[in-house]
Design an enzyme around this catalytic site. Structure first.
Site, PDB file in Angstrom:
ATOM      1  N   HIS A   1       0.355  -1.311  -0.226  1.00 28.25           N
ATOM      2  CA  HIS A   1      -0.125   0.060  -0.409  1.00 28.25           C
ATOM      3  C   HIS A   1       0.707   1.152  -0.009  1.00 28.25           C
ATOM      4  O   HIS A   1       0.541   2.064  -0.824  1.00 28.25           O
ATOM      5  CB  HIS A   1      -1.340  -0.024   1.418  1.00 28.25           C
ATOM      6  CG  HIS A   1      -2.173  -0.868   1.317  1.00 28.25           C
ATOM      7  ND1 HIS A   1      -2.571  -1.757   0.843  1.00 28.25           N
ATOM      8  CD2 HIS A   1      -3.690  -0.347   1.428  1.00 28.25           C
ATOM      9  CE1 HIS A   1      -3.634  -2.349   0.185  1.00 28.25           C
ATOM     10  NE2 HIS A   1      -4.540  -1.513   1.199  1.00 28.25           N
TER      11      HIS A   1
ATOM     12  N   HIS B   1       1.359  -3.037   9.115  1.00 28.49           N
ATOM     13  CA  HIS B   1       3.080  -2.564   8.955  1.00 28.49           C
ATOM     14  C   HIS B   1       4.132  -1.979   9.905  1.00 28.49           C
ATOM     15  O   HIS B   1       3.837  -1.467  11.607  1.00 28.49           O
ATOM     16  CB  HIS B   1       3.380  -2.358   7.887  1.00 28.49           C
ATOM     17  CG  HIS B   1       2.971  -3.208   6.322  1.00 28.49           C
ATOM     18  ND1 HIS B   1       3.044  -4.663   6.250  1.00 28.49           N
ATOM     19  CD2 HIS B   1       1.590  -2.616   5.940  1.00 28.49           C
ATOM     20  CE1 HIS B   1       2.831  -4.536   5.138  1.00 28.49           C
ATOM     21  NE2 HIS B   1       1.478  -3.984   5.003  1.00 28.49           N
TER      22      HIS B   1
END
EC number: 3.6.1.-
Length: 250
Positions: free
Chosen positions: A161, A212
């Site tokens: 992303h 993340h």
């Protein structure tokens, strides 16, 4: 500051590695966004996320971000055809092809699995507990693993992303920076372009806030600025690249 003066100002080189002001600005926007999101993530309980955007199944993520390069391409060519069709030449198309190839190499295919999946596997990751005989077949990509109800775990998960949103945004802004300075945001197609850029910026902040590790976000960001750096920032110092791809400073 007049339009021409503004364009000249932002395209001037600075004393920082002879980088142009606009290149420094664009880098700062997305690096700062990633930093602010990461700082905010310290105060977020990722195990009890209640935010709509913190849920990976939110409609914006499923409809737009998961198909991010499609929307980027659609809006990019819509704006180009509406506002700059006389500038659509071989070099214009070549820059888009290079950006698309880099997106494909990182996320889809690079003589086999894409760089995201290759990085994950090379750092010790693999598909575990999937439906099938592991002695016959081992899934090599996250999508294949998920399709077999497996768990893609154990490796370095470069943020796709962060890569996509940074890469797409820098591509669109670099292609249209001077045009927007000279023409403003009056046309519908330019407003649509800015709308998508705004959405990409917000989803980058969301990704940095909820998903993340810091290192995974940093590698995603580095991947996102790499092609941009070569094609738009340092190409003037590489004659072969400049001759092939030309300039986006219309």
């Amino acid at each position: 500051m007049t339009e021409k003066t503004a364009s000249h100002y932002w395209n001037e080189e600075t004393s920082i590695l002879k980088l142009r002001r606009k290149d420094i600005l664009l880098f700062e926007i997305y690096a700062t966004t990633l930093l602010l999101g990461s700082i905010y993530s310290i105060y977020v309980d990722k195990w009890s996320i209640t935010s709509y955007f913190g849920n990976s199944k939110n409609l914006i993520n499923l409809i737009f971000v998961k198909r991010g390069w499609f929307w980027t391409s659609l809006v990019y060519f819509y704006h180009a055809w509406d506002q700059k069709r006389n500038k659509i030449d071989f070099k214009f198309i070549s820059r888009y092809i290079v950006a698309t190839l880099w997106w494909m190499f990182v996320t889809q295919w690079f003589i086999g699995p894409g760089l995201i999946d290759r990085t994950f596997a090379l750092s010790g990751g693999s598909c575990k507990n999937f439906d099938g005989d592991s002695s016959v077949f081992i899934p090599l990509t996250a999508s294949t693993c998920k399709g077999l109800n497996g768990s893609w775990s154990g490796g370095h998960d470069l943020s796709g992303h962060v890569f996509l949103l940074t890469h797409s945004s820098l591509f669109m802004l670099s292609e249209n920076f001077s045009f927007i300075l000279n023409n403003g945001i009056k046309a519908t197609s330019t407003k649509v372009l800015f709308g998508l850029l705004g959405l990409w910026w917000w989803m980058l902040f969301v990704t940095a806030s909820f998903y993340h590790t810091t290192f995974e976000k940093c590698t995603g960001f580095f991947s996102g600025i790499l092609e941009w750096s070569i094609v738009y920032v340092f190409s003037s110092r590489m004659p072969a690249v400049a001759d092939l791809l030309g300039s986006s400073d219309y």
